[in-house]
Design an enzyme around this catalytic site. Structure first.
Site, PDB file in Angstrom:
ATOM      1  N   GLU A  45       0.830  -1.205   0.000  1.00 40.52           N
ATOM      2  CA  GLU A  45       0.000   0.000   0.000  1.00 40.52           C
ATOM      3  C   GLU A  45       0.864   1.254   0.000  1.00 40.52           C
ATOM      4  OE1 GLU A  45      -3.554   1.948   2.808  1.00 40.52           O
ATOM      5  OE2 GLU A  45      -2.164   0.461   3.641  1.00 40.52           O
ATOM      6  N   LYS A 121     -10.125   2.396  -1.858  1.00 40.78           N
ATOM      7  CA  LYS A 121     -10.272   1.789  -0.527  1.00 40.78           C
ATOM      8  C   LYS A 121     -11.610   2.176   0.099  1.00 40.78           C
ATOM      9  CE  LYS A 121      -7.535   1.434   3.765  1.00 40.78           C
ATOM     10  NZ  LYS A 121      -6.268   1.909   4.395  1.00 40.78           N
ATOM     11  N   CYS A 153      -5.459  -2.854   3.018  1.00 43.08           N
ATOM     12  CA  CYS A 153      -5.178  -2.728   4.446  1.00 43.08           C
ATOM     13  C   CYS A 153      -6.421  -2.951   5.314  1.00 43.08           C
ATOM     14  CB  CYS A 153      -4.516  -1.385   4.720  1.00 43.08           C
ATOM     15  SG  CYS A 153      -3.557  -1.343   6.267  1.00 43.08           S
TER      16      CYS A 153
END
Length: 296
Positions: A45, A121, A153
């Site tokens: 990321e 995200k 994440c």
């Protein structure tokens, strides 16, 4: 038919904002040379968006570095993927969008140098991250190989993300991570749990020290670890994923028993789910078949 995905996951520290792109190109080229059989190279990321030592991830620095997906950074990344002749996930990028919005966006570049998919995200790490949330689950088909689901994440902490990607036909979920905090221990557990309950491969790739906690891992559809890093030392993980393993596990059951995706019978009643103002409908429970993958 065989459906193998030789995959290289690069546990590396983030590169600083403003570094010459040529330095990342050299890094990726070295990885390609070291693993000539790989079909997909993945970086963590925000790999290209480090904010000093220590990495502070300041909102002003990230906004200043953000670009639209048709900007210079993506043009360079497209060229690099084409030059390397591989599928490339260069980490996520800071994407600027109309209205002053800022997204943490994973991109997938094809061996032909095209943007094959992008994913914003959905679950930014609140209250610490400045990003706006995305609102669409994304998978991408690698022709002749299989389907990859995209996750970033903190998404892994929300089981709805991995469940939906698996339902959309993902054989493997790539969860790129930038965890610098002690909760990486829990994320390792979540990677195995998400693989088990969805019967998919999970790639949980964290950045290296400094500043990352590392501990990246690749997990098979029954939750067994195929490759892992025990600490934050820069390293690469390689695994040749046999994606037909997903089909076998779903047909025969995890450990030969558990077939969660075959739970419902044709005459079972729907189950209301008040949390989502929706329901589980037995008629639509089964994931996209391996020969009918689509973004449902």
């Amino acid at each position: 038919m065989p459906r193998n995905l030789p995959l290289t996951a690069v546990q590396a520290p983030p590169r600083l904002i403003g570094e010459p792109f040529s330095q990342f190109a050299e890094e990726a080229t070295r990885i390609r040379a070291d693993q000539p059989d790989t079909r997909l190279i993945v970086f963590p990321e925000l790999h290209l968006f480090g904010d000093g030592q220590p990495d502070q991830q300041r909102a002003d620095a990230l906004r200043a570095a953000a670009e639209p997906l048709d900007g210079p950074l993506l043009r360079n990344l497209r060229q690099l993927a084409g030059d390397l002749g591989v599928w490339l996930i260069p980490g996520s990028v800071c994407e600027s969008a109309p209205g002053g919005m800022l997204f943490n966006t994973a991109v997938v570049l094809s061996p032909e140098g095209e943007v094959a998919a992008s994913y914003r995200k959905i679950f930014p790490w609140r209250p610490y991250e400045p990003y706006d949330p995305g609102n669409s689950f994304v998978t991408v088909e690698l022709p002749g190989i299989g389907r990859v689901g995209l996750s970033i994440c903190y998404d892994a902490w929300f089981p709805e993300t991995s469940r939906h990607l698996a339902w959309m036909g993902a054989d493997v979920i790539v969860n790129i991570v930038k965890t610098t905090t002690p909760d990486r221990a829990q994320e390792v557990v979540l990677a195995r749990a998400n693989a088990i309950v969805n019967q998919v491969f999970m790639v949980s790739l964290n950045c290296a020290a400094p500043p990352g906690a590392g501990r990246s891992l690749i997990v098979d559809p029954e939750g067994f670890v195929l490759s892992e890093s025990e600490n934050g030392t820069p390293t690469t993980l390689f695994a040749d994923l046999d994606l037909t393993h997903v089909d076998r596990v779903r047909a025969n059951g995890t450990a030969g028993y558990n077939r969660m995706w075959s739970q419902f019978g044709a005459n079972d009643a729907p189950i209301d789910m008040p949390l989502y103002a929706g329901r589980i409908d037995p008629a639509t429970w089964t994931p996209a078949a391996s020969d009918q993958r689509s973004n449902r």
